[in-house]
Design a protein around this motif. Structure first.
Motif, mmCIF file in Angstrom:
data_model
loop_
_atom_site.group_PDB
_atom_site.id
_atom_site.type_symbol
_atom_site.label_atom_id
_atom_site.label_comp_id
_atom_site.label_asym_id
_atom_site.label_seq_id
_atom_site.Cartn_x
_atom_site.Cartn_y
_atom_site.Cartn_z
ATOM 1 N N SER A 190 -88.973 -79.920 -79.076
ATOM 2 C CA SER A 190 -87.821 -79.077 -79.399
ATOM 3 C C SER A 190 -86.491 -79.763 -79.110
ATOM 4 O O SER A 190 -85.435 -79.268 -79.520
ATOM 5 C CB SER A 190 -87.892 -77.765 -78.609
ATOM 6 N N ASP A 191 -86.524 -80.914 -78.424
ATOM 7 C CA ASP A 191 -85.297 -81.637 -78.086
ATOM 8 C C ASP A 191 -84.998 -82.793 -79.043
ATOM 9 O O ASP A 191 -84.125 -83.619 -78.767
ATOM 10 C CB ASP A 191 -85.387 -82.194 -76.656
ATOM 11 N N LEU A 192 -85.702 -82.857 -80.181
ATOM 12 C CA LEU A 192 -85.482 -83.941 -81.127
ATOM 13 C C LEU A 192 -84.035 -83.959 -81.621
ATOM 14 O O LEU A 192 -83.436 -82.909 -81.858
ATOM 15 C CB LEU A 192 -86.412 -83.790 -82.330
ATOM 16 N N SER A 193 -83.504 -85.151 -81.804
ATOM 17 C CA SER A 193 -82.134 -85.289 -82.300
ATOM 18 C C SER A 193 -82.077 -84.950 -83.789
ATOM 19 O O SER A 193 -83.091 -84.943 -84.490
ATOM 20 C CB SER A 193 -81.643 -86.722 -82.084
ATOM 21 N N VAL A 194 -80.863 -84.685 -84.271
ATOM 22 C CA VAL A 194 -80.673 -84.341 -85.683
ATOM 23 C C VAL A 194 -81.160 -85.453 -86.608
ATOM 24 O O VAL A 194 -81.878 -85.175 -87.584
ATOM 25 C CB VAL A 194 -79.195 -84.002 -85.963
ATOM 26 N N PRO A 195 -80.831 -86.732 -86.366
ATOM 27 C CA PRO A 195 -81.323 -87.783 -87.269
ATOM 28 C C PRO A 195 -82.850 -87.832 -87.337
ATOM 29 O O PRO A 195 -83.410 -88.072 -88.417
ATOM 30 C CB PRO A 195 -80.757 -89.070 -86.658
ATOM 31 N N ARG A 196 -83.523 -87.594 -86.220
ATOM 32 C CA ARG A 196 -84.987 -87.638 -86.240
ATOM 33 C C ARG A 196 -85.572 -86.444 -86.974
ATOM 34 O O ARG A 196 -86.587 -86.563 -87.674
ATOM 35 C CB ARG A 196 -85.522 -87.702 -84.800
ATOM 36 N N ILE A 197 -84.941 -85.283 -86.843
ATOM 37 C CA ILE A 197 -85.387 -84.108 -87.596
ATOM 38 C C ILE A 197 -85.201 -84.349 -89.092
ATOM 39 O O ILE A 197 -86.084 -84.031 -89.907
ATOM 40 C CB ILE A 197 -84.613 -82.853 -87.153
ATOM 41 N N LEU A 198 -84.054 -84.926 -89.462
ATOM 42 C CA LEU A 198 -83.798 -85.222 -90.867
ATOM 43 C C LEU A 198 -84.820 -86.220 -91.411
ATOM 44 O O LEU A 198 -85.322 -86.066 -92.537
ATOM 45 C CB LEU A 198 -82.383 -85.788 -91.033
ATOM 46 N N PHE A 199 -85.140 -87.219 -90.614
ATOM 47 C CA PHE A 199 -86.114 -88.235 -91.036
ATOM 48 C C PHE A 199 -87.495 -87.609 -91.214
ATOM 49 O O PHE A 199 -88.181 -87.860 -92.226
ATOM 50 C CB PHE A 199 -86.161 -89.370 -90.017
#
Length: 286
Positions: A190-199
Motif C-alpha cells: 500500500s506504500d508503493l510510489s506513484v511511478p511504480r503504480i503507474l508502471f
C-alpha cells in the motif's frame, strides 16, 4: 459505506480515463482489412481523411455512458471473486486465485460491454466508409433493436466473453504480481510510489490486451458484418480470417491498442489506488 459500495465508488472515480481515440482506430483496423500491426489504414481510407479529428471520437457516447458502470462492476466483480475464495478477510490469495477472481469480473462486465461495443464499432466503420446510416449512438441502438430485437443489440456477446474473461484474469493477476515485485523489502504494498503504480498498471494493461486482441479482432469483424454472413458465429469469422489473411490477421490494430493500453491503464490503476486511500481516510475501518 459497505465494501461493495466502496468498490463501486472507487471505479466511478477513474473510469472515463480508458476511453480514447486510439481505441477507435484499433476497432476500424480490426474490422476491416488494414495493416495488422500498423496504426492507420491506407491513406485513402483513413478516419482522419474522411471525417477529420471528430472521426477519432465517433461512437464515443456509447462507451462513455457504459464505461463508468462497466469499470465499477469490473472491480466489484474482482473484489467479489476474491472474497468468494477467502475463508478470512485477510487471507492472501495465490496468483491462480487472483486470475480466477479477475475472470469473474470479465463475466460481470460483458452485460454492459457487449451492446456498447457493438454500437461503437458500427459507428466507427460508418465514419471510415463515409456512409451515413446512423445519426448517433441512440439512433444506432434503436435501429438495431428494430431490425433484430435485443439479440441484434447484443450480437457478439459470446466473443465479448471470450475476450474479457481470460483478459480480465490476466489484467488483475499481473497488476497484483507487479505490485508485489515492485514493493521494496520490508515495505507494504500500500506504500508503493506513484511511478511504480503507474508502471504496474500500464504493464497490466499491456498483458491484458496481449490476451484480448485475437478475440477482439473476431468480435469486431463479427459485430460489424451483415446479418447472416457468419451463420456459425466466431468459427466462421476465424476460418475466413485465417484462410484469407493468415494468423497475423488476429493481431490487427496491435499498435493502436498498445499505444492506448499503457497510459490508459496506468491512469486507471492510479485513480483506483488514490480513491482507495481517500475512502480509507474519510471512512477508516470500513
Amino acid at each position: 459505506l459497505t465494501a461493495s459500495e466502496r468498490l463501486l465508488l472507487e471505479r466511478y472515480c477513474v473510469s472515463v480515463s480508458s476511453v480514447t481515440p486510439a481505441k477507435n482506430v484499433s476497432c476500424s483496423c480490426m474490422s476491416q482489412g488494414w495493416n495488422p500491426v500498423g496504426m492507420l489504414p491506407p491513406r485513402d481510407y483513413t478516419i482522419l481523411a474522411l471525417s477529420g479529428v471528430r472521426g477519432l471520437y465517433r461512437g464515443m457516447a456509447a462507451p462513455i455512458i457504459g464505461v463508468t458502470p462497466m469499470f465499477a462492476v469490473c472491480f466489484f466483480g474482482f473484489g467479489l471473486g476474491k472474497r468468494l475464495q477467502q475463508r478470512k478477510p485477510d487471507d492472501i490469495l495465490t496468483y491462480p486465485q487472483l486470475f480466477a477472481a479477475g475472470m469473474l469480473s470479465g463475466v460481470f462486465t460483458t452485460v454492459i460491454m457487449a451492446p456498447g461495443e457493438r454500437i461503437k464499432c458500427l459507428l466507427q466503420i460508418q465514419a471510415a466508409t463515409g456512409e451515413t446510416k446512423y445519426s448517433g449512438s441512440l439512433d444506432c441502438a434503436k435501429q438495431l433493436y428494430r431490425e433484430a430485437g435485443i439479440r441484434g443489440v447484443y450480437k457478439g456477446t459470446v466473443l465479448t466473453l471470450m475476450r474479457d474473461v481470460p483478459a480480465s484474469g490476466m489484467y488483475f493477476m499481473t497488476y497484483e504480481w507487479l505490485k508485489n515485485v515492485l514493493t521494496p523489502e520490508g515495505r507494504s504494498v500500500s506504500d508503493l510510489s506513484v511511478p511504480r503504480i503507474l508502471f504496474a498498471g500500464g504493464l497490466a494493461g499491456i498483458f491484458n490486451w496481449a490476451v484480448a486482441i485475437p478475440p477482439d479482432v473476431l468480435k469486431s469483424r463479427f459485430q460489424t458484418a451483415p446479418a447472416g454472413k457468419y451463420p456459425n458465429g466466431f468459427r466462421d469469422v476465424l476460418r475466413e480470417l485465417i484462410k484469407e489473411e493468415g494468423v497475423a490477421s488476429l493481431y490487427k490494430g496491435f499498435t493502436a491498442v498498445m499505444i492506448r493500453a499503457f497510459p490508459a491503464n496506468a491512469a486507471c490503476f492510479l485513480g483506483f489506488e488514490v480513491a482507495m486511500k481517500f475512502l480509507n481516510w474519510i471512512a477508516p475501518g470500513l
